[in-house]
Design an enzyme around this catalytic site. Sequence first.
Site, PDB file in Angstrom:
ATOM      1  N   ARG A   2     -27.659 -33.922   8.255  1.00 28.54           N
ATOM      2  CA  ARG A   2     -26.629 -34.044   7.216  1.00 28.54           C
ATOM      3  C   ARG A   2     -26.517 -35.465   6.671  1.00 28.54           C
ATOM      4  O   ARG A   2     -26.427 -35.672   5.462  1.00 28.54           O
ATOM      5  CB  ARG A   2     -25.270 -33.603   7.782  1.00 28.54           C
ATOM      6  N   LYS A  40     -18.619 -50.167 -10.718  1.00 28.09           N
ATOM      7  CA  LYS A  40     -17.881 -48.950 -10.376  1.00 28.09           C
ATOM      8  C   LYS A  40     -18.688 -48.130  -9.369  1.00 28.09           C
ATOM      9  O   LYS A  40     -19.258 -47.084  -9.681  1.00 28.09           O
ATOM     10  CB  LYS A  40     -17.567 -48.148 -11.634  1.00 28.09           C
ATOM     11  N   ASP A  69     -16.542 -53.418 -26.371  1.00 27.88           N
ATOM     12  CA  ASP A  69     -15.846 -52.451 -25.523  1.00 27.88           C
ATOM     13  C   ASP A  69     -15.182 -51.347 -26.342  1.00 27.88           C
ATOM     14  O   ASP A  69     -14.317 -51.608 -27.178  1.00 27.88           O
ATOM     15  CB  ASP A  69     -14.791 -53.176 -24.673  1.00 27.88           C
TER      16      ASP A  69
END
Length: 279
Positions: free
Chosen positions: A99, A134, A217
């Site tokens: 896993r 991020k 932006d």
Amino acid sequence: MILLPFYVDDLIKTALSEDINYIDSTADLLIAEDDTSSAYFMAKADGVLAGLEIALRVFTILDPEMKIECLKKDGDRVSKGDIIANFGGHTRLMLKAERTSLNILQHMSGIATYTRKCVDAVKGTNASITDTRKTLPGLRALQKYAVTAGGGRNHRYNLTDAAMLKDNHIDAYGGITAAVNALRKKAGHMLQIEVETRDLDEVREALNCGVNVIMLDNMSTAEMTEACKLINGRAKTEASGNVTLDNIRAVAETGVDIISLGALTHSVTAFDISMKWRK
């Protein structure tokens, strides 16, 4: 980008410690200690591979005697049904590693796959695709490595790499010019300065300050086109905010040098890869 072995091993050990307390209540009680098996990784979709060696390192940390054959490498395109790697060793340890290994491989390959889609979408333009900060805590190096495996580039790794004056810095200090001048009095000569701009007036102000990079932006493509004409190569241009696969080509065609996407790392879909047992 190079991932240092000590970083990879520390991260894997943390992940394994999270998954296994003292024993594996299934494998340790069910499987004989000396039992051995073989298995393989198989792609269950089309995509780009990243993190294979890291995923396989999970197995060799638990079982140094593990035998491994890699059929693909990071950055390779894989198709549904492709065998990625063969491996064999102690059955108990393979089951314990499964896993954690797949979590790493699926996540990193998901990043590489989405990055490659973005890179392909802007092919033929001047724009390069980059990540952002991020990222998931503790996984930044893995995620940024996966971006490069997908053909993208890395933005700054952390807050030390460059001075980026974002809207809150500018508003808190009292304007672009004042903030840039204050930075220059204290910064070393190697430090690059980037300024986030929200409109063409701020673009002009940042340009007059002689900064290295001007971020456009959340601007419309029309505004970005006009901004690139104003800047005319006197600073690098970066488009950021609300960029998707649907509009990324149009953003690239404005003439920007860089398109940064937080979505490459913060909301990517895991790439479907399975571990299959050989009978």
